[in-house]
Write an enzyme that holds these catalytic residues in place. Structure first.
Site, PDB file in Angstrom:
ATOM      1  N   GLU A 268       0.828  -1.209   0.000  1.00  0.00           N
ATOM      2  CA  GLU A 268       0.000   0.000   0.000  1.00  0.00           C
ATOM      3  C   GLU A 268       0.865   1.263   0.000  1.00  0.00           C
ATOM      4  O   GLU A 268       0.923   1.972   0.992  1.00  0.00           O
ATOM      5  CB  GLU A 268      -0.977  -0.012   1.178  1.00  0.00           C
ATOM      6  CG  GLU A 268      -0.311  -0.286   2.517  1.00  0.00           C
ATOM      7  CD  GLU A 268      -1.295  -0.509   3.652  1.00  0.00           C
ATOM      8  OE1 GLU A 268      -2.343  -1.132   3.426  1.00  0.00           O
ATOM      9  OE2 GLU A 268      -0.991  -0.051   4.770  1.00  0.00           O
ATOM     10  N   PRO A 269       1.523   1.529  -1.113  1.00  0.00           N
ATOM     11  CA  PRO A 269       2.346   2.734  -1.179  1.00  0.00           C
ATOM     12  C   PRO A 269       1.501   4.004  -1.313  1.00  0.00           C
ATOM     13  O   PRO A 269       0.413   3.971  -1.895  1.00  0.00           O
ATOM     14  CB  PRO A 269       3.165   2.538  -2.461  1.00  0.00           C
ATOM     15  CG  PRO A 269       2.637   1.323  -3.140  1.00  0.00           C
ATOM     16  CD  PRO A 269       1.493   0.788  -2.365  1.00  0.00           C
ATOM     17  N   GLY A 270       2.029   5.072  -0.764  1.00  0.00           N
ATOM     18  CA  GLY A 270       1.477   6.399  -1.033  1.00  0.00           C
ATOM     19  C   GLY A 270       2.505   7.167  -1.841  1.00  0.00           C
ATOM     20  O   GLY A 270       2.371   7.404  -3.040  1.00  0.00           O
ATOM     21  N   ARG A 309       6.286  19.577   4.738  1.00  0.00           N
ATOM     22  CA  ARG A 309       7.291  18.563   5.073  1.00  0.00           C
ATOM     23  C   ARG A 309       8.663  19.154   5.446  1.00  0.00           C
ATOM     24  O   ARG A 309       9.294  18.677   6.384  1.00  0.00           O
ATOM     25  CB  ARG A 309       7.452  17.571   3.920  1.00  0.00           C
ATOM     26  CG  ARG A 309       6.156  16.854   3.550  1.00  0.00           C
ATOM     27  CD  ARG A 309       6.322  15.921   2.376  1.00  0.00           C
ATOM     28  NE  ARG A 309       7.097  14.758   2.695  1.00  0.00           N
ATOM     29  CZ  ARG A 309       8.341  14.549   2.300  1.00  0.00           C
ATOM     30  NH1 ARG A 309       8.945  15.429   1.507  1.00  0.00           N
ATOM     31  NH2 ARG A 309       8.997  13.477   2.651  1.00  0.00           N
ATOM     32  N   TYR A 313       9.927  18.061   9.133  1.00  0.00           N
ATOM     33  CA  TYR A 313      11.044  17.156   9.400  1.00  0.00           C
ATOM     34  C   TYR A 313      12.255  17.332   8.482  1.00  0.00           C
ATOM     35  O   TYR A 313      12.975  16.388   8.197  1.00  0.00           O
ATOM     36  CB  TYR A 313      10.626  15.685   9.493  1.00  0.00           C
ATOM     37  CG  TYR A 313       9.480  15.212   8.652  1.00  0.00           C
ATOM     38  CD1 TYR A 313       8.297  14.818   9.267  1.00  0.00           C
ATOM     39  CD2 TYR A 313       9.569  15.136   7.268  1.00  0.00           C
ATOM     40  CE1 TYR A 313       7.224  14.348   8.522  1.00  0.00           C
ATOM     41  CE2 TYR A 313       8.504  14.666   6.523  1.00  0.00           C
ATOM     42  CZ  TYR A 313       7.334  14.269   7.157  1.00  0.00           C
ATOM     43  OH  TYR A 313       6.285  13.804   6.423  1.00  0.00           O
ATOM     44  N   CYS A 338       4.012  34.192   9.045  1.00  0.00           N
ATOM     45  CA  CYS A 338       4.709  34.831  10.166  1.00  0.00           C
ATOM     46  C   CYS A 338       5.110  33.737  11.138  1.00  0.00           C
ATOM     47  O   CYS A 338       4.486  33.539  12.187  1.00  0.00           O
ATOM     48  CB  CYS A 338       3.798  35.840  10.839  1.00  0.00           C
ATOM     49  SG  CYS A 338       3.431  37.204   9.757  1.00  0.00           S
ATOM     50  N   GLU A 339       6.148  33.010  10.765  1.00  0.00           N
ATOM     51  CA  GLU A 339       6.550  31.811  11.493  1.00  0.00           C
ATOM     52  C   GLU A 339       7.963  31.511  11.019  1.00  0.00           C
ATOM     53  O   GLU A 339       8.172  31.232   9.834  1.00  0.00           O
ATOM     54  CB  GLU A 339       5.566  30.688  11.098  1.00  0.00           C
ATOM     55  CG  GLU A 339       5.978  29.296  11.437  1.00  0.00           C
ATOM     56  CD  GLU A 339       5.941  29.021  12.931  1.00  0.00           C
ATOM     57  OE1 GLU A 339       5.060  29.585  13.614  1.00  0.00           O
ATOM     58  OE2 GLU A 339       6.803  28.279  13.406  1.00  0.00           O
ATOM     59  N   TYR A 376       1.880  13.976   0.493  1.00  0.00           N
ATOM     60  CA  TYR A 376       1.954  14.620   1.807  1.00  0.00           C
ATOM     61  C   TYR A 376       2.218  16.121   1.696  1.00  0.00           C
ATOM     62  O   TYR A 376       2.930  16.691   2.522  1.00  0.00           O
ATOM     63  CB  TYR A 376       3.009  13.932   2.696  1.00  0.00           C
ATOM     64  CG  TYR A 376       2.772  12.442   2.822  1.00  0.00           C
ATOM     65  CD1 TYR A 376       1.694  11.953   3.543  1.00  0.00           C
ATOM     66  CD2 TYR A 376       3.595  11.534   2.170  1.00  0.00           C
ATOM     67  CE1 TYR A 376       1.440  10.591   3.625  1.00  0.00           C
ATOM     68  CE2 TYR A 376       3.358  10.165   2.246  1.00  0.00           C
ATOM     69  CZ  TYR A 376       2.279   9.699   2.980  1.00  0.00           C
ATOM     70  OH  TYR A 376       2.039   8.356   3.055  1.00  0.00           O
TER      71      TYR A 376
HETATM   72  C1  LIG Z   1      -0.619   2.221   7.261  1.00  0.00           C
HETATM   73  C2  LIG Z   1       0.110   2.948   6.181  1.00  0.00           C
HETATM   74  N1  LIG Z   1       0.202   2.382   4.975  1.00  0.00           N
HETATM   75  C3  LIG Z   1       0.846   2.993   3.956  1.00  0.00           C
HETATM   76  C4  LIG Z   1       1.438   4.219   4.131  1.00  0.00           C
HETATM   77  C5  LIG Z   1       2.140   4.847   2.959  1.00  0.00           C
HETATM   78  O1  LIG Z   1       3.453   5.121   3.202  1.00  0.00           O
HETATM   79  P1  LIG Z   1       4.358   5.713   2.015  1.00  0.00           P
HETATM   80  O2  LIG Z   1       3.710   6.975   1.576  1.00  0.00           O
HETATM   81  O3  LIG Z   1       5.669   5.931   2.620  1.00  0.00           O
HETATM   82  O4  LIG Z   1       4.355   4.690   0.945  1.00  0.00           O
HETATM   83  C6  LIG Z   1       1.369   4.845   5.370  1.00  0.00           C
HETATM   84  C7  LIG Z   1       2.019   6.149   5.589  1.00  0.00           C
HETATM   85  O5  LIG Z   1       2.396   6.554   6.611  1.00  0.00           O
HETATM   86  C8  LIG Z   1       0.687   4.198   6.429  1.00  0.00           C
HETATM   87  O6  LIG Z   1       0.579   4.765   7.622  1.00  0.00           O
END
Ligand SMILES: Cc1ncc(COP(=O)(O)O)c(C=O)c1O
Length: 419
Positions: A268-270, A309, A313, A338-339, A376
């Site tokens: 499950e990549p994001g 981001r 971090y 203003c930060e 993100y």
């Molecule tokens: C449960 C879960 N799955 C998948 C992801 C996706 O992570 P990434 O965007 O690094 O692939 C996250 C991100 O934090 C997550 O919390």
């Protein structure tokens, strides 16, 4: 003054297209590239799982409907991180059975999810017990913390003893006892150990997750989470998903040899799917300096309100000043808030340090493009700080057309819920 020699990486947008974005939608504006989104999805879909595979999109990375529908049409499923994301996925046309809920927050709509067929991934013993009470006798997924984590920074590490995500691996017997009490079948075992994960650690966590699977007889699917590293900056490495996939395939085959089960694999990549397919088109609004021993600052109309981001971090994003025939200068890019933390070029992994970049010396009015902003950024933005409105989103289609996905927020919308 120390500085990075990196001048960023020209993103998918040409100077002409960025100019058009500013003319039509104003700045700051997010732009996503359909061709890159589709290419990343196709690469991930080719993950070589021998006994079945599901690619879930971790929609927390970017829940824009334009992106969700694109991935839906390519056959991806969803990992949602809240009840609210479940609703957004449904609104984008995913079926309940295509959606998995993996939430830190115990769901307030469990019975509803179960009735509709949303897959619930219990992330704590409390969540598992609540699920059992809401749907005794049904099937469930369980998120485990396999004991190992890795992220691009400590703040994106979601495994190991310093992480509150998932159920600690030593508590597997309690998981089984709760499942037995409610006659639950644990069909999926899940782990996700961080974002921007070291691939070698990811492989180690896969092995540890499979060890947990071997102790629960009903598990038919192993979900190995996301975390595939994407180098947004030219010097940052990216994961080779085919190489990781080959390793997983071997582990799944070896598991079959010793256990007999042919496991289905989910990832499950994001980040991997969207990070490089997004950019923010911004305008330089001012240039100031703090003297000979200080810094030259370019103030943009985009900052932590669009790309949080770096201030959160110390993440690095490529930044291109679209100007020609200018001398180069070392420049710290900052946002409009203003930060003092509203910095776009902090030190790598150190949000409090300033890391100037060598770029064409910016002037007010210049177009500036921030790359690597598909994941993100829009989803994690600190919208409405200093009452700046949420920025619009646009899809760059494969024929070059710019298709609006979201309008800029209006003042009325900012005020709408005040009573
Ligand atoms: C449960 C879960 N799955 C998948 C992801 C996706 O992570 P990434 O965007 O690094 O692939 C996250 C991100 O934090 C997550 O919390």
């Amino acid at each position: 003054m120390s500085s990075s020699q990196s001048r960023g990486r020209t993103p998918f947008l040409s100077a002409e297209q960025a100019t058009l974005v500013r003319e039509r939608f104003g700045t700051p504006c997010y732009v996503y590239d359909r061709a890159l989104l589709e290419a990343a999805a196709r690469q991930a879909l080719a993950f070589p799982a021998p006994y079945g595979f599901t690619l879930r999109y971790a929609m927390k990375a970017n829940p824009s409907r334009g992106i969700l529908t694109l991935f839906r049409d390519l056959g991806l499923h969803i990992d949602a991180s809240s009840d609210w994301e479940v609703e957004r996925a449904l609104a984008a046309g995913f079926t309940p059975g295509q959606i998995q809920l993996t939430s830190q927050m115990p769901s307030r709509r469990l019975a509803e999810h179960v009735a509709r067929g949303v897959v619930v991934n219990a992330c704590s013993l409390l969540q598992l017990d609540a699920f059992g009470r809401a749907a005794p006798g049904s099937t469930v997924a369980v998120r485990m913390n396999p004991g190992l984590g890795s992220g691009s920074t400590k703040r994106t590490n979601t495994g190991g003893p310093s992480s509150s995500f998932g159920i600690w691996h030593e508590r597997l017997d309690e998981v089984k006892a709760i499942a037995d009490r409610h006659r639950l079948t644990i069909r999926t075992l899940h782990s996700h150990i961080g974002s921007g994960t070291d691939p070698e650690v990811w492989k180690g966590a896969t092995r540890m997750t499979l060890d947990l699977v071997s102790r629960i007889a009903d598990v038919a699917t192993v979900n190995l989470g996301g975390g595939f590293k994407v180098g947004r900056m030219p010097e940052e490495p990216s994961v080779d998903i085919a190489e990781v996939g080959a390793h997983v395939r071997d582990q799944i085959e070896a598991f079959r040899q010793r256990d007999g089960r042919a496991l289905r694999v989910e990832i499950e990549p994001g980040t991997y799917l969207v990070a490089q397919a997004g950019a923010v088109v911004a305008t330089c609004v001012d240039v100031v300096d703090t003297g000979r021993d200080g810094y030259l600052f370019a103030k943009l109309d985009a900052g932590m309100t669009e790309v949080t981001r770096p201030s959160l971090y110390g993440a690095q994003h490529p930044i291109d000043v679209l100007a020609t025939e200018r001398e180069a200068a070392e420049v710290v890019f900052v946002g409009p808030c203003c930060e003092s933390g509203d910095i776009l070029t902090p030190g790598p992994g150190d949000p409090e340090a300033l890391a100037p970049r060598w770029v064409p010396r910016p002037q007010p009015g210049d177009l500036v493009v921030i790359g690597g902003a598909g994941a993100y950024c829009a989803s994690m933005s600190t919208i409405n700080y200093n009452s700046y409105p949420q920025s619009p989103e646009v899809m760059l289609e494969t024929d070059g057309a710019l298709r609006p996905l979201r309008r800029r927020q209006s003042l009325d919308q900012i005020l709408a819920n005040e009573v």
